[in-house]
Design an enzyme around this catalytic site. Structure first.
Site, PDB file in Angstrom:
ATOM      1  CB  THR A   8      -0.957   0.024   1.220  1.00 52.96           C
ATOM      2  OG1 THR A   8      -0.174   0.088   2.423  1.00 52.96           O
ATOM      3  CG2 THR A   8      -1.869  -1.173   1.260  1.00 52.96           C
ATOM      4  CE1 TYR A  37       5.340   2.659   3.612  1.00 50.58           C
ATOM      5  CE2 TYR A  37       3.703   0.946   3.308  1.00 50.58           C
ATOM      6  CZ  TYR A  37       5.021   1.346   3.334  1.00 50.58           C
ATOM      7  OH  TYR A  37       6.015   0.437   3.054  1.00 50.58           O
ATOM      8  CG  HIS A  99       9.301   1.531   7.827  1.00 52.57           C
ATOM      9  ND1 HIS A  99       8.146   2.207   7.534  1.00 52.57           N
ATOM     10  CD2 HIS A  99       9.741   1.058   6.635  1.00 52.57           C
ATOM     11  CE1 HIS A  99       7.900   2.144   6.242  1.00 52.57           C
ATOM     12  NE2 HIS A  99       8.860   1.449   5.675  1.00 52.57           N
ATOM     13  CB  SER A 142      11.478  -3.425   7.407  1.00 48.61           C
ATOM     14  OG  SER A 142      11.498  -3.056   6.058  1.00 48.61           O
ATOM     15  CG  ASN A 143      14.354  -1.051   4.638  1.00 49.19           C
ATOM     16  OD1 ASN A 143      14.473  -1.517   3.508  1.00 49.19           O
ATOM     17  ND2 ASN A 143      13.296  -0.350   5.007  1.00 49.19           N
ATOM     18  CD  GLN A 164       7.904  -5.243   4.051  1.00 49.33           C
ATOM     19  OE1 GLN A 164       7.797  -4.144   3.551  1.00 49.33           O
ATOM     20  NE2 GLN A 164       6.904  -5.827   4.675  1.00 49.33           N
ATOM     21  CE1 TYR A 190      11.933  -1.894  -0.425  1.00 45.77           C
ATOM     22  CE2 TYR A 190      12.113  -2.874   1.751  1.00 45.77           C
ATOM     23  CZ  TYR A 190      12.562  -1.975   0.786  1.00 45.77           C
ATOM     24  OH  TYR A 190      13.623  -1.151   1.059  1.00 45.77           O
ATOM     25  CG  LEU A 193       5.719  -6.201  -9.436  1.00 43.66           C
ATOM     26  CD1 LEU A 193       4.373  -5.553  -9.739  1.00 43.66           C
ATOM     27  CD2 LEU A 193       5.824  -7.561 -10.132  1.00 43.66           C
ATOM     28  N   GLY A 194      10.153  -4.397  -8.920  1.00 38.28           N
ATOM     29  CA  GLY A 194      11.164  -3.374  -9.207  1.00 38.28           C
ATOM     30  C   GLY A 194      10.624  -1.973  -9.036  1.00 38.28           C
TER      31      GLY A 194
HETATM   32  N1  LIG Z   1       9.720  -1.866   4.182  1.00 36.00           N
HETATM   33  C1  LIG Z   1       9.983  -0.910   3.318  1.00 36.00           C
HETATM   34  O1  LIG Z   1      10.850  -0.031   3.544  1.00 36.00           O
HETATM   35  C2  LIG Z   1       9.238  -0.868   2.019  1.00 36.00           C
HETATM   36  C3  LIG Z   1       9.725  -0.088   0.962  1.00 36.00           C
HETATM   37  C4  LIG Z   1       9.007  -0.096  -0.228  1.00 36.00           C
HETATM   38  C5  LIG Z   1       7.874  -0.857  -0.364  1.00 36.00           C
HETATM   39  N2  LIG Z   1       7.395  -1.584   0.675  1.00 36.00           N
HETATM   40  C6  LIG Z   1       6.129  -2.375   0.569  1.00 36.00           C
HETATM   41  O2  LIG Z   1       6.193  -3.172  -0.596  1.00 36.00           O
HETATM   42  C7  LIG Z   1       5.104  -2.868  -1.452  1.00 36.00           C
HETATM   43  C8  LIG Z   1       5.495  -3.068  -2.898  1.00 36.00           C
HETATM   44  O3  LIG Z   1       6.565  -2.242  -3.270  1.00 36.00           O
HETATM   45  P1  LIG Z   1       6.375  -1.029  -4.271  1.00 36.00           P
HETATM   46  O4  LIG Z   1       4.958  -0.593  -4.225  1.00 36.00           O
HETATM   47  O5  LIG Z   1       7.389  -0.030  -3.979  1.00 36.00           O
HETATM   48  O6  LIG Z   1       6.780  -1.672  -5.666  1.00 36.00           O
HETATM   49  P2  LIG Z   1       6.205  -2.830  -6.607  1.00 36.00           P
HETATM   50  O7  LIG Z   1       5.073  -3.555  -5.983  1.00 36.00           O
HETATM   51  O8  LIG Z   1       7.400  -3.587  -7.065  1.00 36.00           O
HETATM   52  O9  LIG Z   1       5.695  -1.981  -7.839  1.00 36.00           O
HETATM   53  C9  LIG Z   1       4.540  -1.209  -7.769  1.00 36.00           C
HETATM   54  C10 LIG Z   1       4.394  -0.516  -9.104  1.00 36.00           C
HETATM   55  O10 LIG Z   1       4.219  -1.495 -10.130  1.00 36.00           O
HETATM   56  C11 LIG Z   1       3.037  -1.257 -10.875  1.00 36.00           C
HETATM   57  N3  LIG Z   1       2.417  -2.572 -11.089  1.00 36.00           N
HETATM   58  C12 LIG Z   1       1.759  -3.330 -10.179  1.00 36.00           C
HETATM   59  N4  LIG Z   1       1.370  -4.498 -10.727  1.00 36.00           N
HETATM   60  C13 LIG Z   1       1.779  -4.472 -12.002  1.00 36.00           C
HETATM   61  C14 LIG Z   1       1.676  -5.394 -13.067  1.00 36.00           C
HETATM   62  N5  LIG Z   1       1.043  -6.570 -12.921  1.00 36.00           N
HETATM   63  N6  LIG Z   1       2.222  -5.047 -14.271  1.00 36.00           N
HETATM   64  C15 LIG Z   1       2.856  -3.856 -14.431  1.00 36.00           C
HETATM   65  N7  LIG Z   1       2.992  -2.945 -13.457  1.00 36.00           N
HETATM   66  C16 LIG Z   1       2.469  -3.254 -12.246  1.00 36.00           C
HETATM   67  C17 LIG Z   1       2.190  -0.351 -10.014  1.00 36.00           C
HETATM   68  O11 LIG Z   1       1.457   0.539 -10.809  1.00 36.00           O
HETATM   69  P3  LIG Z   1      -0.165   0.606 -10.691  1.00 36.00           P
HETATM   70  O12 LIG Z   1      -0.482   0.920  -9.263  1.00 36.00           O
HETATM   71  O13 LIG Z   1      -0.515   1.695 -11.647  1.00 36.00           O
HETATM   72  O14 LIG Z   1      -0.654  -0.754 -11.107  1.00 36.00           O
HETATM   73  C18 LIG Z   1       3.215   0.413  -9.190  1.00 36.00           C
HETATM   74  O15 LIG Z   1       3.658   1.550  -9.875  1.00 36.00           O
HETATM   75  C19 LIG Z   1       4.762  -1.415  -1.086  1.00 36.00           C
HETATM   76  O16 LIG Z   1       3.518  -1.016  -1.568  1.00 36.00           O
HETATM   77  C20 LIG Z   1       4.897  -1.466   0.413  1.00 36.00           C
HETATM   78  O17 LIG Z   1       3.747  -2.060   0.980  1.00 36.00           O
HETATM   79  C21 LIG Z   1       8.067  -1.617   1.863  1.00 36.00           C
END
Ligand SMILES: NC(=O)c1ccc[n+]([C@@H]2O[C@H](COP(=O)([O-])OP(=O)(O)OC[C@H]3O[C@@H](n4cnc5c(N)ncnc54)[C@H](OP(=O)(O)O)[C@@H]3O)[C@@H](O)[C@H]2O)c1
Length: 297
Positions: A8, A37, A99, A142-143, A164, A190, A193-194
């Site tokens: 999220t 968030y 975090h 995390s991290n 995480q 986390y 998808l990059g």
């Molecule tokens: N612990 C930490 O420090 C930390 C840091 C970063 C993230 N996180 C957690 O990890 C989660 C995921 O990481 P993230 O949101 O940074 O990156 P991600 O899930 O790798 O990528 C999300 C992006 O990919 C797009 N996307 C999603 N599904 C897709 C698909 N099937 N095909 C093409 N594009 C797609 C989304 O766009 P649309 O929304 O337009 O589909 C969004 O821009 C976060 O939301 C958060 O909950 C944790």
């Protein structure tokens, strides 16, 4: 913990409420959020509505939240979780993570970066108390680097059961994964998808994972999308994944990555893509004693 969850980060308000409601309708049962968030009240609203209409019970969903880097002092960490629980409308979180290992005094854009003197070992004792009083059903980090993980693991009291970390086909994190497996610590990847939307400045983006030729080729071969291949790869490595999407088709596409398998050949080809690319470099924390310059984390 379910193996696929709904990320999220960067989702708030109407976009969050409608996409999360749809994700829960499809069957997602893990929600990944954090105090920082600023979306926990929106998540709480969705959960409340679904529970009120009898569509789900609290025990049906696994909620991970995180203690903010501005709340590393013991009392602040406890307050931070209390606020998260209040916003989420629940008396406990299934997993509570620190975090990140570096404390910051404030995070306002444009303001001077100021590090907090509080150390994550102090935060960890707060999490252990929250675990003991039941407001955190499990605790973790995390991290964190391997060294930071060892420090926590070697301290007295309940050990971490969850890490995480950024992990995807370009960032295998083998050392940390092996360490977690050996110590019974569940891993969530986390940015699976990059994180194509982060950082916003495209010039900082070294490589685009979703359009990597090897991933695209394998996806064609197995009649799946590149995202499904990337998620399946991580799940087959024994990790949970928390992709974020606000788009219904992609929310479904990501969820549909669960019920099939990559062949050993395809899996091995993806393993070879590991090149240490980190999308989340947290550069404004450079200089903090717990900042990881270029290590696994
Ligand atoms: N612990 C930490 O420090 C930390 C840091 C970063 C993230 N996180 C957690 O990890 C989660 C995921 O990481 P993230 O949101 O940074 O990156 P991600 O899930 O790798 O990528 C999300 C992006 O990919 C797009 N996307 C999603 N599904 C897709 C698909 N099937 N095909 C093409 N594009 C797609 C989304 O766009 P649309 O929304 O337009 O589909 C969004 O821009 C976060 O939301 C958060 O909950 C944790």
């Amino acid at each position: 913990m379910p193996t696929i969850g709904f990320g999220t980060f960067l989702l708030q308000g109407d976009a969050l409420r409608s996409s999360l409601d749809y994700a829960l309708f499809l069957g997602y049962r893990l929600i990944d959020t954090a105090y920082s968030y600023s979306n926990e009240a929106d998540i709480g609203q969705v959960l409340k509505d679904r529970m009120k209409s009898g569509k789900m019970k609290r025990k049906d969903v696994f909620i991970t939240t995180k203690i903010a880097k501005t709340h590393l002092k013991r009392a602040a960490a406890i307050r931070c979780l209390q606020k998260s629980l209040q916003d989420l409308g629940t008396s406990y979180a299934d997993s509570v993570l620190i975090h990140s290992p570096w404390g910051m005094v404030n995070t306002d854009p444009g303001s001077d970066v100021q590090f907090d003197s509080a150390h994550f070992t102090e935060t960890w004792t707060a999490l252990q108390s929250l675990f003991q009083d039941g407001s955190a059903r499990s605790i973790g980090v995390s991290n964190f680097t391997l060294k930071q993980m060892k420090r926590i693991l070697n301290s007295d009291g309940p050990p971490p059961s969850h890490l995480q970390m950024e992990c995807h086909a370009y960032l295998a994190q083998n050392k940390l994964k092996t360490f977690c497996d050996a110590n019974n610590i569940a891993v969530t990847a986390y940015a699976p998808l990059g994180a194509p939307a982060y950082p916003v400045d495209e010039s900082e983006r070294e490589k685009r994972l979703l359009s990597d030729p090897c991933i695209v080729e394998i996806a064609k071969r197995v009649h799946k999308s590149p995202a499904q291949v990337l998620l399946k790869f991580l799940m087959q490595r024994g990790m949970a994944v928390v992709p974020k999407s606000k788009n219904r088709d992609r929310i479904k596409e990501n969820f549909d990555s669960t019920n099939w398998k990559l062949s050993n050949d395809n899996f091995d080809m993806i393993l070879k893509l590991d090149c240490g690319v980190k999308y989340f470099k947290f550069t404004n924390r450079k200089g903090h004693p717990e900042y990881f310059p270029d290590k696994d984390f």
